[in-house]
Design an enzyme around this catalytic site. Sequence first.
Site, mmCIF file in Angstrom:
data_model
loop_
_atom_site.group_PDB
_atom_site.id
_atom_site.type_symbol
_atom_site.label_atom_id
_atom_site.label_comp_id
_atom_site.label_asym_id
_atom_site.label_seq_id
_atom_site.Cartn_x
_atom_site.Cartn_y
_atom_site.Cartn_z
ATOM 1 N N SER A 125 0.837 -1.197 0.000
ATOM 2 C CA SER A 125 0.000 0.000 0.000
ATOM 3 C C SER A 125 0.866 1.238 0.000
ATOM 4 O O SER A 125 2.053 1.200 0.333
ATOM 5 C CB SER A 125 -0.893 0.015 1.253
ATOM 6 O OG SER A 125 -0.099 0.175 2.424
ATOM 7 N N CYS A 126 0.275 2.358 -0.435
ATOM 8 C CA CYS A 126 0.873 3.670 -0.194
ATOM 9 C C CYS A 126 -0.172 4.458 0.583
ATOM 10 O O CYS A 126 -1.060 3.872 1.196
ATOM 11 C CB CYS A 126 1.290 4.355 -1.493
ATOM 12 S SG CYS A 126 -0.075 4.949 -2.498
ATOM 13 N N ILE A 127 -0.101 5.753 0.583
ATOM 14 C CA ILE A 127 -1.004 6.532 1.436
ATOM 15 C C ILE A 127 -2.468 6.319 1.071
ATOM 16 O O ILE A 127 -3.330 6.232 1.933
ATOM 17 C CB ILE A 127 -0.641 8.027 1.345
ATOM 18 C CG1 ILE A 127 0.684 8.272 2.064
ATOM 19 C CG2 ILE A 127 -1.715 8.909 1.970
ATOM 20 C CD1 ILE A 127 1.154 9.691 2.016
ATOM 21 N N THR A 128 -2.765 6.187 -0.222
ATOM 22 C CA THR A 128 -4.174 6.125 -0.634
ATOM 23 C C THR A 128 -4.530 4.879 -1.451
ATOM 24 O O THR A 128 -5.685 4.715 -1.814
ATOM 25 C CB THR A 128 -4.531 7.362 -1.486
ATOM 26 O OG1 THR A 128 -3.654 7.417 -2.619
ATOM 27 C CG2 THR A 128 -4.390 8.636 -0.685
ATOM 28 N N ARG A 129 -3.572 3.997 -1.740
ATOM 29 C CA ARG A 129 -3.853 2.900 -2.665
ATOM 30 C C ARG A 129 -3.382 1.554 -2.132
ATOM 31 O O ARG A 129 -2.353 1.459 -1.470
ATOM 32 C CB ARG A 129 -3.149 3.116 -4.008
ATOM 33 C CG ARG A 129 -3.189 4.504 -4.553
ATOM 34 C CD ARG A 129 -2.444 4.581 -5.871
ATOM 35 N NE ARG A 129 -2.112 5.950 -6.224
ATOM 36 C CZ ARG A 129 -1.518 6.308 -7.336
ATOM 37 N NH1 ARG A 129 -1.187 5.407 -8.220
ATOM 38 N NH2 ARG A 129 -1.246 7.565 -7.584
#
Length: 478
Positions: free
Chosen positions: A411-415
Site C-alpha cells: 500500500s501507499c497513502i491512498t492505494r
Amino acid sequence: MVPIAVLPAGGLMLGLGYAIDPVGWGANSALATILVYGGKGIMDNQAWLFAVGVAYGLAKDNNGAAALSGLLGLLIVEMIVGNIAVISQITGVPVDQMSNSQHIASSAAVSAFTGIMMGIVAATLYNRFHTIKLPAVLGFFGGRRFIPIVTSLSAILISLVMVYVWPAVYGSLVNFGIAISELGATGAGLYGFFNRLLIPVGLHHALNQVFIFDLVGINDISKFWSGTGELGVTGIYQGGFFPVMGYGLPAACLAMYHCAKPENKKKVGGILGASAFTAILTGVTEPIEFAFMFVAPVLYVIHALLTAASMYIAASMQWIAGFTFSGGLIDFVLSFNLPLAMKPYMLIVQGLCFSAIYYTVFRFAIIKFDLKTPGREEIDVSETAEVSSSEKAAQYLKALGGHANLVSIDSCITRLRLTMKDVNAADEATLKAIGAMGVVKMGESNLQVIIGTEAEEIAHAMKAIPESQDLSQVAVPS
C-alpha cells in the site's frame, strides 16, 4: 511514499524552531536549537531516507533486511562516486585535470535520486533472492542474509558505471533544471501541469525529484524550510499548489455532490466530504482525483490546466508558502512566517477564487456533458453499512479473488498496490461498492485499488487474514 511520510516531522520541528527563534534559527534559544537541528537531521538526509524507505516499501514483506541493504548500497555509492580522489584512481585522470561537471557530479552523488535508485535495487534483489539456499558450507549466508552481500556487489558495479556515466547524465539534468527554472513562472506552471497528469500512473514522484527535491540542485522544499534559498525564487514550485489542494479540489467535491442524483447524495456525501477534509488539512488529494479522473478524463485535464494556472499566478505574483508533505493547512500554517515565505495570505485569496472557478467549471461540465462522476452512475451505488477495517479487508480480499490470486499486498497513502496472478479475476464493481474510488490495472499482473487514507490499515488487515479462512461467507455489497 514511506520516506516522504517522514518529511513532515522534519518540517514541523524546523517550523516550531523558527517560530521560537525567527532571527537566530536556534542561536538564541536552546529549545529552538534542538528543534532546528532535529529537523535538519531529517531534511538534510533525504538520500538515506529514500534508500531505506524505498527498499522497505517495495520489499514483498517490508523486511528490515531490504532496508539495511538499501542503506548499505547508498553508502558504497557515497564512498566511490562521492569521492573525487577515488574517481581519480579509477579513471586515471588527476584531480586537478577533471572537468567541472565531474567535480559537481561527485559532490552530488548522494542525493534523493541515488537513494531511490539503491532502494529500488535492494528491494528488487530482496524480492528475487530472499529465499535463496546456498551450499551447506555457506548456509549461514543464505536467505535474507544474502541480500546485503548481493546488494553490495551490485552497488560496486553501479558505482563503476556512475563514475563514467553520472557526470554526463547529471550535467544534462542540471541543464534541464536550469532551463525550466529560467522560465520562472512559466516553468512553475509547466511543472504543475505535468505533475498532475502523471498522478494516475504514480510517476509524479519522479518529476518531483527534479523540481522540489535535490536531483538537479533546485531542492525547493529543503532550501525553503532551511532558509538557504533565494527570496522570491525558492518556493515557486510549491506555493501554487495550496489554492488547488486546499481550496479548488474540495470545491470540486462540493460540485460533484450537488450534481449527484438525489437518492445517491447521502451515499457519496460521506466519501466526498472525507476526501475534501483530508485535502484541506493535509493536501492529500488522490482520493478526490481518482474519484473523477477515469470516469471523466476531460475534467482531469481541466484540473491539470487549472493547476498550471495556479502555479503560474502564484509564481508570477511571488505569493509563496512551502510544504514538507503536501499543500494542506498544516504545512501552510507552519510555513507562514518562514523567512522565504512571501505574502502567503494572498494564497488564501487566490484559493477562494480557485474554489469558485473549480466549483463553476466542474458543475457546468458535469451537467452539460452528463459526466458520470460519483453519484451519477447509471446503476446506483448500493448503501453500505459501517464495517470494521478487518471486515472491509475481508470484503476486498474476496472481491480480488482471495489469497490464491494475490502474489503480494502492499500500500501507499491512498492505494492498495497488488501483484496478482489474474488481474481480470478482480470484481471491479464490487470493489467500488465496498468503497474503492478507482481501480487501475498496471500491466498484466499489477492492480491498484484507490481507497483513501485507510489503505495501509486495510493492507495490513488483508495480510493478517489466514489463507485457510473461508471467504465464501463474507458478505459484500452488490
